[in-house]
Scaffold this active site. Structure first.
Site: not given
Ligand SMILES: [Zn+2]
Ligand SMILES: [Zn+2]
Length: 421
Positions: A61, A93, A151, A303, A321
């Site tokens: 991200h 996202n 995601d 991630d 998160f």
């Molecule tokens: Zn995810």
């Molecule tokens: Zn992710």
């Protein structure tokens, strides 16, 4: 010209593992061989180091556009370069969501202007990733998207998964699924078990993930579309993936360094231990480590999920998160997989190179004519990770202060050294 001398060259695609030189000319690999003449080339002495094809991170991200306080394409790709990655795949996202070609194009252009490594965006599967109607998948592909995903959450319904997969099959794009049953996960902040009860935190059962993995494998079988399971954390999910592979379905998966390193028993009341999916049980971690050894797991993905301290330094329940991960990924893989004698170095290199490349339907090798993207690392270099010194704009890592054996030493992108330790 750049000549990388005397490294242990590990190229899984050609099954090469030997002390060789690699000559780069312009943006391409020119040749590989013993004692190549230096002539006019700049020389990088890789004695004692591993020379591998450039690492690919399938899952991160970068927060741009929209959340530049947490990360930018510039800061995120610098952190990626420091972690040895030469290409990274940012999830959609962002704000606005990357669900159309103009956002995809913006990310690709920002990466070309400010990026330290290649950026291969993943487009949204549905508009706004809200699970109601298809995003502009073909236009995003034309603008540079390499896969689709909603995601942060799974594609909302089986019906929409089917539509997305029918469409992506015809476009030859993989669908990357964040597998989670929202009705089971609702309100949870860590894995359900004795530890969540002791901490008084709402738990998420492992079945939340594995139920959705099963659904998506069924949809892959129905449509013939390539399915890639993101950040797999549970033993039962791995069992489903193994069965799918036995049945020759086009199913692949990735595991993050935090899920193969930490477990629910490690969670303390500190939001740096809050991620989605949450850290699994000891048995889950053992199953994942076996999955690396037996070839069931295709790739390691970070991630990398930066959050500005202002949003993360709050009560566990209220914190977002995710953790940052670019700069610690290789060292954690060396620690947990190689130094612990679970896998060989060529297998470790595969998990960062040909493994993720295959998920995207690409090649990754050190063959002449290939892009001059290389990751040079030491399996033994001692160092300590300090989150405060990270190139990321965020500091949310449970590995702050951890001592490591092994580190990226240089990252080469398009024939140029993007990072050198
Ligand atoms: Zn995810
Ligand atoms: Zn992710």
């Amino acid at each position: 010209m750049l000549l990388i001398k005397n490294g242990r060259v590990i190229d899984p695609a050609s099954r090469t593992d030997a002390t060789l030189d690699v000559l780069l000319e312009g943006e391409r690999i020119s040749r590989t061989g013993a004692s190549l003449p230096a002539k006019d080339a700049e020389v990088f002495d890789a004695t004692g180091m591993i020379v591998a094809p450039g690492f690919i991170d399938l899952h991160c991200h970068l927060r741009e556009p929209g959340q530049e306080l947490s990360e930018t394409i510039e800061s995120g790709t610098l952190a990626a370069a420091r972690g040895g990655f030469t290409a990274v795949c940012p999830m959609p996202n962002t704000h606005p969501v990357n669900d159309n070609a103009s956002v995809t194009r913006y990310m690709v252009e920002r990466a070309a202007a400010a990026g330290h490594v290649r950026v291969w965006p993943i487009g949204a599967a549905s508009r706004e990733s809200n699970g109601e109607s298809l995003a502009e998948i073909m236009a995003m592909k034309e603008a540079g998207a390499v896969a689709v995903s909603d995601d942060g959450k799974p594609i909302a319904t089986a019906r929409l998964v089917r539509q997305v997969m029918d469409y992506c099959r015809s476009l030859d794009l993989p669908v990357v699924e964040h597998c989670e049953d929202p009705s089971l996960a609702a309100g949870g902040v860590m894995r359900e078990g004795p530890r969540s009860i002791r901490l008084g935190l709402m738990g998420i059962p492992a079945a939340s993930e594995s139920i959705c993995v099963e659904r998506d494998i069924e949809m892959s079988a129905l449509t013939g579309c390539r399915l890639h399971i993101a950040h797999m954390s549970a033993r039962a999910s791995l069992d489903h993936v193994r069965a799918a592979k036995r049945n020759r379905l086009p199913v692949t998966c990735e595991v993050t360094p935090h899920h193969f390193t930490l477990i629910d028993e490690d969670v303390v009341y500190d939001s740096r231990y809050k991620m989605n999916p949450p850290l699994g049980s000891r048995e889950d971690r053992e199953a994942l480590l076996e999955g690396f050894a037996d070839g069931s797991i295709d790739s390691i993905a970070t991630d990398h999920a930066p959050h500005h301290p202002a949003s993360k330094d709050v009560e566990f329940d209220r914190a977002p998160f995710g953790i940052i991960g670019f700069e610690t990924a290789l060292s954690l893989a060396l620690e947990q997989l190689f130094h612990s004698n679970r896998i060989t170095l060529p297998r470790l290199v595969e998990l960062f190179t040909t493994g993720p490349a295959r998920v995207l339907g690409r090649e990754r090798s050190l063959a002449p004519g290939q892009p001059a993207d290389l990751t040079i690392f030491s399996p033994d270099h001692p160092w300590t990770f300090r989150a405060a010194e990270s190139a990321s704009r965020s500091r949310n890592s449970p590995f702050d202060g951890r001592e490591f054996r092994g580190a990226p030493m240089a990252t080469v992108v398009a024939g140029k050294i993007a990072y050198r330790r």
